[in-house]
Design a protein around this motif. Sequence first.
Motif, PDB file in Angstrom:
ATOM      1  N   ALA A 263       0.899  -1.220   0.093  1.00 47.36           N
ATOM      2  CA  ALA A 263       0.090  -0.076   0.128  1.00 47.36           C
ATOM      3  C   ALA A 263       0.732   1.307   0.085  1.00 47.36           C
ATOM      4  CB  ALA A 263      -1.047   0.018   1.359  1.00 47.36           C
ATOM      5  N   ILE A 264       2.040   1.192   0.857  1.00 44.20           N
ATOM      6  CA  ILE A 264       3.033   2.392   0.627  1.00 44.20           C
ATOM      7  C   ILE A 264       3.327   2.736  -0.818  1.00 44.20           C
ATOM      8  CG2 ILE A 264       5.111   3.187   1.555  1.00 44.20           C
ATOM      9  CD1 ILE A 264       4.887   1.486   4.100  1.00 44.20           C
ATOM     10  N   GLY A 265       3.709   1.750  -1.447  1.00 48.25           N
ATOM     11  CA  GLY A 265       4.380   2.035  -2.962  1.00 48.25           C
ATOM     12  C   GLY A 265       3.246   2.608  -3.915  1.00 48.25           C
ATOM     13  N   VAL A 266       1.965   1.741  -3.778  1.00 48.80           N
ATOM     14  CA  VAL A 266       0.815   2.166  -4.539  1.00 48.80           C
ATOM     15  C   VAL A 266       0.263   3.412  -4.328  1.00 48.80           C
ATOM     16  CG1 VAL A 266      -1.440   1.345  -5.242  1.00 48.80           C
ATOM     17  CG2 VAL A 266       0.165  -0.167  -5.039  1.00 48.80           C
ATOM     18  N   VAL A 267       0.021   3.515  -3.230  1.00 51.19           N
ATOM     19  CA  VAL A 267      -0.596   5.118  -2.521  1.00 51.19           C
ATOM     20  C   VAL A 267       0.308   6.305  -2.817  1.00 51.19           C
ATOM     21  CG1 VAL A 267      -1.371   6.393  -0.873  1.00 51.19           C
ATOM     22  CG2 VAL A 267      -2.114   4.005  -1.157  1.00 51.19           C
ATOM     23  N   TRP A 268       1.639   5.957  -2.708  1.00 47.41           N
ATOM     24  CA  TRP A 268       2.353   7.379  -2.837  1.00 47.41           C
ATOM     25  C   TRP A 268       2.675   7.677  -4.447  1.00 47.41           C
ATOM     26  CZ3 TRP A 268       4.423  10.974  -0.357  1.00 47.41           C
ATOM     27  CH2 TRP A 268       5.253  11.749  -1.011  1.00 47.41           C
ATOM     28  N   VAL A 269       2.691   6.621  -5.404  1.00 45.72           N
ATOM     29  CA  VAL A 269       2.926   6.987  -6.875  1.00 45.72           C
ATOM     30  C   VAL A 269       1.601   7.707  -7.289  1.00 45.72           C
ATOM     31  CG1 VAL A 269       3.073   6.027  -9.082  1.00 45.72           C
ATOM     32  CG2 VAL A 269       4.337   4.805  -7.469  1.00 45.72           C
ATOM     33  N   LEU A 270       0.477   7.222  -6.740  1.00 50.94           N
ATOM     34  CA  LEU A 270      -0.901   8.080  -7.117  1.00 50.94           C
ATOM     35  C   LEU A 270      -1.018   9.159  -6.378  1.00 50.94           C
ATOM     36  CD1 LEU A 270      -3.274   4.970  -7.233  1.00 50.94           C
ATOM     37  CD2 LEU A 270      -2.028   5.786  -8.990  1.00 50.94           C
ATOM     38  N   TRP A 271      -0.297   9.364  -5.105  1.00 50.56           N
ATOM     39  CA  TRP A 271      -0.609  10.509  -4.336  1.00 50.56           C
ATOM     40  C   TRP A 271       0.231  11.593  -5.141  1.00 50.56           C
ATOM     41  CZ3 TRP A 271      -3.897  11.932  -0.785  1.00 50.56           C
ATOM     42  CH2 TRP A 271      -3.467  13.190   0.168  1.00 50.56           C
ATOM     43  N   VAL A 272       1.406  11.466  -5.533  1.00 43.66           N
ATOM     44  CA  VAL A 272       2.255  12.516  -6.125  1.00 43.66           C
ATOM     45  C   VAL A 272       1.505  12.942  -7.478  1.00 43.66           C
ATOM     46  CG1 VAL A 272       4.408  12.827  -7.429  1.00 43.66           C
ATOM     47  CG2 VAL A 272       4.232  11.692  -5.131  1.00 43.66           C
ATOM     48  N   LEU A 273       1.123  12.109  -8.195  1.00 41.19           N
ATOM     49  CA  LEU A 273       0.500  12.129  -9.610  1.00 41.19           C
ATOM     50  C   LEU A 273      -0.931  12.951  -9.558  1.00 41.19           C
ATOM     51  CD1 LEU A 273       1.305   8.744 -11.486  1.00 41.19           C
ATOM     52  CD2 LEU A 273       2.689  10.844 -11.556  1.00 41.19           C
ATOM     53  N   PHE A 274      -1.605  12.479  -8.804  1.00 43.77           N
ATOM     54  CA  PHE A 274      -2.941  13.007  -8.657  1.00 43.77           C
ATOM     55  C   PHE A 274      -3.733  12.927  -7.418  1.00 43.77           C
ATOM     56  CE2 PHE A 274      -3.651   8.975 -10.853  1.00 43.77           C
ATOM     57  CZ  PHE A 274      -4.532   8.593  -9.915  1.00 43.77           C
ATOM     58  N   GLY A 275      -3.217  12.188  -6.630  1.00 47.56           N
ATOM     59  CA  GLY A 275      -4.038  12.143  -5.352  1.00 47.56           C
ATOM     60  C   GLY A 275      -4.151  13.010  -4.487  1.00 47.56           C
ATOM     61  N   TYR A 276      -3.020  13.681  -4.134  1.00 49.28           N
ATOM     62  CA  TYR A 276      -3.171  14.859  -3.310  1.00 49.28           C
ATOM     63  C   TYR A 276      -3.989  15.934  -3.520  1.00 49.28           C
ATOM     64  CZ  TYR A 276      -1.723  18.986  -0.793  1.00 49.28           C
ATOM     65  OH  TYR A 276      -1.784  20.134   0.146  1.00 49.28           O
ATOM     66  N   SER A 277      -4.081  16.002  -5.189  1.00 46.17           N
ATOM     67  CA  SER A 277      -4.623  17.217  -5.755  1.00 46.17           C
ATOM     68  C   SER A 277      -6.238  16.906  -5.711  1.00 46.17           C
ATOM     69  CB  SER A 277      -4.568  17.408  -7.225  1.00 46.17           C
ATOM     70  OG  SER A 277      -4.928  18.358  -8.008  1.00 46.17           O
TER      71      SER A 277
END
Length: 448
Positions: free
Chosen positions: A57-71
């Motif tokens: 979950a750490i790897g999956v979430v971080w990639v998506l978080w940087v790309l568009f998740g935080y936004s």
Amino acid sequence: MDPSVFPTLGAPDAGNTAWVLASAAMVLLMTPGLAFFYGGMVRVKSVLNMMMMSLSAIGVVWVLWVLFGYSMVFGDNVIGGWIGNPLQYAGLTSLIGGDYLGTDGQVEIPLVGTIPALVFVAFQAGFAMVTVALVSGAVADRMRFMPWVVFAGLWVTLVYFPVAHWVFSYDGVTSASGGWIVNDLRAIDFAGGTAVEINAGAAGLALAIVLGKRRGWPREAMRPHNLPAVMIGAGLLWFGWFGFNAGSSLAADGVAAVALVNTMGAGAVSMVAWLAVEKLRDGRATSFGAASGVVAGLVAITPSCTAVTPVGALGVGAAAGALCALAIGLKYRFGYDDSLDVVGVHLVGGVVGTLMIGLLASSTMPPGVDGLLYGGGFAQLGRQLVAVLAVLAYSLLVTAAIAYVLKVTIGIRADPQHETDGIDEHEHAESAYEFVAGHGGGSGLFGK
């Protein structure tokens, strides 16, 4: 400077930044801590698969978080206020830059409140990671690993990011226009009783139902294989939870102090309450119950940690410990196989903690709201109930849809023989423990 323009630029407060940096690390530790907690609960033949679900979950979430998740979580409202603009901070490009060294005498970098925006990014990423990992406990022993990774990516995008926007995106604080639960409904959820706990619990229920029961459940005993690991995991979670709750103040201030004290109190008394139920019901108190009781109390105090007094936190913890200890039996009554009691602890604990704000909130605490038992009437209780039902329904329905689509396309259930033999061997070509007979000379059980 126009305060409605985000991110704002300025010099960060050193003390607040240091505290949230430490809190971000503590929150990240919760996911490996959960891996120990869950890993110890399962049978020896599936412990690595269980721990891998958490760590992945750490790897999956971080990639998506940087790309568009935080936004999606902290961008300005789009689609009628139900989600943040996924392009506003895509790639985090608008959250970097400025004058970091203060060469002109003035540091000017992107801020959220008084801390660097990137510190807030990392802090909130930990929330998303542990929420995804929590869901995996409901499907232990029987879900294939790669479909889990696909599910995790879809679920965090379609369920967690929108719900986190509703709950965590404050107008004028983290975005110009934020989520409806916190800003329009005005429900109180300081650190994620709805977005994290209820969300993960409802998702775990939906995924477990779509996936189906473990082979042999409930006829066969499926006991935890390593109780010391469970207790270590609970300890790591409790430590991380101080960052989770007190760090959500985003400042080293009195609000953080209240959250820290209440987090300590609720976890402690919930453990006692759970053990009391065990003793009365079963005639003995167990280490497994102690660890589970701590987590139940921490779950329940998460939304309410700044809204109730320290005595109120004891009430929240006592209710959570007792009710969650009873709720873990619901799966036998209704026939759903929630392997590690995600529903009984996280869903039920999250509901208890969120609703008890409407009963035990005190206007002497930072939100300044009185609950029903403090003369505040039913208004806040009603707001809390709407928030609970909205998140519960959304997570349950969307998770079921995601799981069903994956079930009929790529398949999510382990092969029957693999499940019987051990999912670790077939999914990862590894085993958690190598028991090798001794080779003379008294090398013993763990010989070379």
